[in-house]
Design a protein around this motif. Structure first.
Motif: not given
Length: 395
Positions: A232-260
Motif C-alpha cells: 500500500l503506497v500511502l502518504h505521511q500525513r501532517h498531524v495538525d496540532p489543532f486536531e483532537p488527539a483521537s483524530m490525529r491517530k485516526r486519520w494519520t496515513g490513510h487509515s481507511s485504505y489500510i482497514l479496507g
C-alpha cells in the motif's frame, strides 16, 4: 435529529435528472413571466408534472423546490403549490418577487488546492450548478493557512451570504465553528463535499467517497489474481496540532485504505503479506508529493528490495510516480507485477493500470440535490450520502 444514509444511483440517470430540472425550471419561469401562469394559480401535482414533461418524479420535485426557493412559487400546507404574488415593474417590464422569498442564488465553494479527484469533482459540480441556474464563487485554500488567510474568506461569506456553501475539510476542522456561526446567522445550507472526512457540526450534510470500500475492491482484485505480497503506497500525513488527539491517530496515513485492504486479506484463507510504503511529507505546503526527489529515491529503494511486492495499491498519481521511477532506472518488473489505483484519474488511463473510480460525478449531483431540496425535507435529517466506488479494469 434523524440521519439519512443514502446509496448512490446510476450516473446517467442522475445527470439526466439535473438536465430535466433545469429545463422544467426554465419553462415554468417563462410561463409565469409571460402570464400563462398567474399569481394564485395552483401548480399541477409532482406526478402530473412528471408525466406531462416525461421526466422522473425526483426531477419534478427538484424543479418545484428550485422555483420555490427563487420566489416564483409558494407552498401552502395541506393545499398545494401556487404561483407567488408579484408585481410587474412597468419601466423594466420585469417581475418584482416577494422580498421574503428572494435568495442569493450563488453557491460558495471552499475547496482544496489539490488536483486529481478534487479537481474533477469541482468540474462536475460547476457544470451541475450552471444547469440548475446557480452562480458560483470559489475560494481555494492551502494546508498551512491560518487566520491571516482564512478570516478574509469568512468575512466575505458573512457580508455577502450565499444560498449554500460546499466545503471540504479545512485544517482539521479548525474553522468549522466560525463557518457554522455564519451559516446559522444567515440560514445558509452547508454541504461537506467529496472526500471531506472530518467530523461536522450539527445540521451540516455530507456527500462522501467510500475510500475503505475502494481499497477493499482493489485488494480483492489482486487477491483474485493470485498476489500474495501486496504493498500500500500511502502518504505521511501532517498531524495538525489543532486536531483532537483521537483524530490525529485516526486519520494519520490513510487509515481507511489500510482497514479496507486488511478486511479483504483477513477474509482470504491463504497467507499474505500486506506492507505499507509511505511517501514522506516534505513540508506543510508541499505535502507528501510522490514526484519529489526524496520520494522518488524511496520508491527506487522499494522496487530494488528483494521483498518488493508483486502488486501495489495507492492513489493513481502515487502509482504513476512508482512506474516512472522503474522506467527511468531500467528496473525489470516481474511478469505478474500489477497496480490498482484509487481515483480512476487520467494517470491510470495514460499508464494503463486498473483503478477504483470514486464517482465524483455522482458526488456533484448529490450535492446539487441537497442544495435544491425544499426546506422541510432538508431540515428533517442529517443527510449523509456515501458513494459506492467502481473498479475500472484495464489490461
Amino acid at each position: 435529529m434523524a440521519v439519512s444514509d443514502t446509496q448512490s444511483v446510476d450516473s446517467q440517470h442522475a445527470l439526466g435528472d439535473s438536465t430535466a430540472v433545469g429545463q422544467l425550471v426554465s419553462q415554468m419561469r417563462h410561463a409565469i413571466e409571460d402570464g400563462q401562469l398567474r399569481p394564485g394559480d395552483k401548480v399541477a401535482t409532482l406526478r402530473s408534472l412528471a408525466e406531462q414533461y416525461d421526466i422522473s418524479f425526483d426531477a419534478a420535485r427538484g424543479a418545484i423546490a428550485r422555483l420555490e426557493s427563487m420566489g416564483y412559487l409558494t407552498r401552502k400546507r395541506g393545499s398545494g403549490t401556487f404561483v407567488a404574488h408579484w408585481q410587474r415593474n412597468q419601466a423594466s417590464n420585469t417581475l418584482s418577487l416577494p422580498l421574503q422569498k428572494q435568495r442569493n442564488q450563488t453557491v460558495a465553494m471552499l475547496l482544496d488546492n489539490k488536483v486529481h479527484h478534487y479537481g474533477r469533482f469541482y468540474d462536475h459540480l460547476i457544470d451541475c450548478l450552471q444547469l440548475g441556474g446557480y452562480g458560483s464563487s470559489v475560494f481555494t485554500w492551502r494546508h498551512g493557512w491560518g487566520d491571516a488567510e482564512m478570516m478574509p474568506v469568512l468575512q466575505k461569506l458573512d457580508e455577502n451570504p450565499p444560498h449554500a456553501i460546499v466545503v471540504q475539510q479545512i485544517e482539521g476542522g479548525r474553522y468549522y465553528e466560525q463557518l457554522n456561526a455564519i451559516a446559522q446567522k444567515h440560514g445558509i445550507r452547508v454541504v461537506c463535499s467529496f472526500l471531506a472526512n472530518h467530523p461536522m457540526p450539527e445540521g451540516w450534510h455530507s456527500v462522501l467517497s467510500d475510500s475503505r470500500t475502494a481499497s477493499a475492491m482493489a485488494t480483492r482484485h489482486l487477491l483474485d489474481h493470485g498476489h500474495q505480497r501486496i504493498g500500500l503506497v500511502l502518504h505521511q500525513r501532517h498531524v495538525d496540532p489543532f486536531e483532537p488527539a483521537s483524530m490525529r491517530k485516526r486519520w494519520t496515513g490513510h487509515s481507511s485504505y489500510i482497514l479496507g485492504a486488511g478486511d479483504e486479506v483477513k477474509r482470504d484463507d491463504k497467507r499474505h503479506v500486506l506492507s505499507m510504503y509511505y511517501n514522506q511529507r516534505i513540508d506543510k505546503i508541499t505535502g507528501a508529493d510522490a514526484s519529489h526527489p526524496i520520494n522518488r529515491a524511496l520508491a527506487l529503494q522499494w522496487l530494488k528490495s528483494p521483498d518488493c511486492p508483486t502488486a501495489f495499491i495507492g492513489e493513481d498519481f502515487r502509482l504513476a510516480a512508482l512506474l516512472q521511477v522503474a522506467k527511468e532506472n531500467n528496473i525489470q518488473l516481474p511478469d505478474n507485477f500489477e497496480l490498482v489505483g484509487i481515483g480512476n484519474t487520467p494517470w491510470s488511463s495514460l499508464m494503463n493500470f486498473s483503478s477504483v473510480w470514486l464517482r465524483e460525478d455522482l458526488a456533484a449531483q448529490h450535492v446539487i440535490n441537497l442544495i435544491q431540496m425544499n426546506d422541510a425535507l432538508f431540515d428533517s435529517a442529517n443527510h449523509r450520502i456515501m458513494l459506492q466506488p467502481q473498479l475500472v479494469k484495464r489490461p
